[in-house]
Motif scaffolding. Structure first.
Motif, short mmCIF file in Angstrom:
data_model
loop_
_atom_site.label_atom_id
_atom_site.label_comp_id
_atom_site.label_asym_id
_atom_site.label_seq_id
_atom_site.Cartn_x
_atom_site.Cartn_y
_atom_site.Cartn_z
N ALA A 5 -35.18 -31.54 -3.60
CA ALA A 5 -33.82 -29.80 -4.15
C ALA A 5 -33.52 -30.17 -2.79
O ALA A 5 -34.40 -29.87 -1.38
CB ALA A 5 -34.40 -29.47 -4.61
N GLY A 6 -32.20 -30.15 -2.51
CA GLY A 6 -31.33 -29.36 -0.57
C GLY A 6 -31.75 -30.30 0.29
O GLY A 6 -30.25 -30.24 0.57
N ASP A 7 -32.18 -31.26 -0.21
CA ASP A 7 -31.72 -32.73 0.50
C ASP A 7 -30.30 -33.23 1.19
O ASP A 7 -29.65 -33.46 -0.45
CB ASP A 7 -32.46 -34.44 0.17
CG ASP A 7 -34.03 -34.00 0.96
OD1 ASP A 7 -34.38 -32.83 1.33
OD2 ASP A 7 -35.15 -34.41 0.21
N VAL A 8 -30.19 -34.39 1.91
CA VAL A 8 -29.07 -34.42 2.02
C VAL A 8 -28.85 -35.73 2.88
O VAL A 8 -29.47 -35.84 3.26
CB VAL A 8 -28.10 -33.43 3.07
CG1 VAL A 8 -26.59 -34.32 3.75
CG2 VAL A 8 -28.35 -32.46 3.39
N PHE A 30 -25.20 -31.63 -8.00
CA PHE A 30 -25.40 -32.19 -6.52
C PHE A 30 -23.89 -32.19 -5.56
O PHE A 30 -22.84 -32.48 -6.63
CB PHE A 30 -25.45 -33.84 -6.34
CG PHE A 30 -25.11 -34.51 -6.75
CD1 PHE A 30 -24.63 -35.57 -6.67
CD2 PHE A 30 -26.38 -34.93 -8.22
CE1 PHE A 30 -24.05 -36.60 -6.69
CE2 PHE A 30 -25.78 -36.42 -8.96
CZ PHE A 30 -24.44 -37.35 -8.17
N LYS A 50 -32.07 -40.46 4.15
CA LYS A 50 -31.89 -39.00 4.48
C LYS A 50 -31.60 -38.30 5.35
O LYS A 50 -32.15 -39.29 6.76
CB LYS A 50 -33.39 -38.42 3.49
CG LYS A 50 -33.54 -36.72 3.87
CD LYS A 50 -34.90 -36.80 4.03
CE LYS A 50 -35.41 -34.59 4.23
NZ LYS A 50 -36.38 -34.63 4.28
N CYS A 53 -31.10 -32.30 8.47
CA CYS A 53 -29.88 -31.43 9.29
C CYS A 53 -30.42 -30.74 10.68
O CYS A 53 -31.14 -30.43 9.94
CB CYS A 53 -28.66 -30.64 7.81
SG CYS A 53 -28.17 -32.09 7.16
N LEU A 58 -25.88 -27.47 8.96
CA LEU A 58 -26.09 -27.25 7.67
C LEU A 58 -25.25 -25.97 7.58
O LEU A 58 -24.25 -25.69 6.51
CB LEU A 58 -27.56 -26.00 8.13
CG LEU A 58 -28.17 -26.84 7.32
CD1 LEU A 58 -29.94 -27.00 7.55
CD2 LEU A 58 -28.54 -27.78 5.83
N ALA A 62 -22.26 -26.05 4.61
CA ALA A 62 -21.89 -24.59 3.66
C ALA A 62 -20.45 -24.54 4.03
O ALA A 62 -19.82 -23.90 2.67
CB ALA A 62 -22.72 -23.11 4.68
N GLU A 65 -18.59 -26.61 1.93
CA GLU A 65 -19.31 -26.53 0.27
C GLU A 65 -18.19 -24.98 -0.48
O GLU A 65 -18.69 -25.08 -1.03
CB GLU A 65 -21.12 -26.10 -0.34
CG GLU A 65 -21.30 -27.41 -0.36
CD GLU A 65 -23.10 -27.34 -0.43
OE1 GLU A 65 -23.39 -26.06 -0.45
OE2 GLU A 65 -24.02 -28.44 0.21
#
Length: 202
Positions: A5-8, A30, A50, A53, A58, A62, A65
């Motif tokens: 969870a949270g990986d880019v 996602f 993967k 960041c 990040l 943000a 997003e």
């Protein structure tokens, strides 16, 4: 590729893959951001990976997003993010066929009215060789790739200019506005007029 969870992560355009999700809860969510051009040297792509960041990356993500509408601002944010993470990304090993396809695609992007034959001549190969390489590496023909590129460029013009459908058709080298409308609809699922209205254009 194993992700938490949270990986880019980055998936190269045209890569065939299968996903398996094992969520801790009932929901998997996602964001997926697609783009037609990736900042890289000619012929160089990036592998499935993967992305580690930095804090700056990040923060840029943000910002991206925070407003998920397609606009010049959001596109700029996406490419600022890519510019931040690209230097640390792992390059993919490209064979001669992949480099040929990349070179042909770049030529098509910078010369929208060109034909598949023009792209083949630019790359120094026969048109049949170009078709073979495209089918092998992308799973579709140079004509289909050109239609996708033309639809992207038409979408930009419809959103950012007051050019008429006829003028855009002519600028991009279509034989007629009706053929332009047919290709655009096949690639985007809507008419040029509907695209412009949805984007809040003129």
């Amino acid at each position: 590729l194993h992700l938490a969870a949270g990986d880019v992560f980055y998936i190269p355009k045209g890569l065939r893959y299968r996903s398996h999700w094992y969520p801790e809860s009932e929901t998997v969510a996602f964001y997926s951001f697609g783009f037609g051009w990736f900042p890289a040297e000619e012929g160089a792509g990036c592998a499935l990976q993967k992305i580690d960041c930095t804090p700056t990356a990040l923060a840029l993500l943000a910002e991206l997003e925070s407003d998920l509408t397609v606009s010049p601002l959001s596109i700029g944010r996406l490419y600022r993010f890519l510019g931040e993470v690209r230097p640390a990304m792992q390059a993919a090993a490209a064979d001669a066929g992949e480099r040929l396809v990349h070179r042909a695609l770049e030529y098509m992007r910078y010369n929208p009215p060109c034909s598949a034959g023009d792209a083949a001549a630019h790359c120094g190969v026969s048109e049949s060789t170009l078709y073979t390489r495209f089918r092998r590496h992308l799973g579709h023909t140079p004509v289909e790739a050109r239609h996708r590129i033309l639809a992207e460029k038409a979408g930009e013009l419809l959103t950012t200019s007051d050019l008429s459908v006829e003028e855009i058709s002519d600028r991009l080298g279509f034989s007629s506005p009706s053929w332009f409308r047919k290709v655009f609809r096949a690639q985007t699922g809507c008419t040029p007029t509907a695209w412009r209205k949805r984007a809040g254009g003129i």
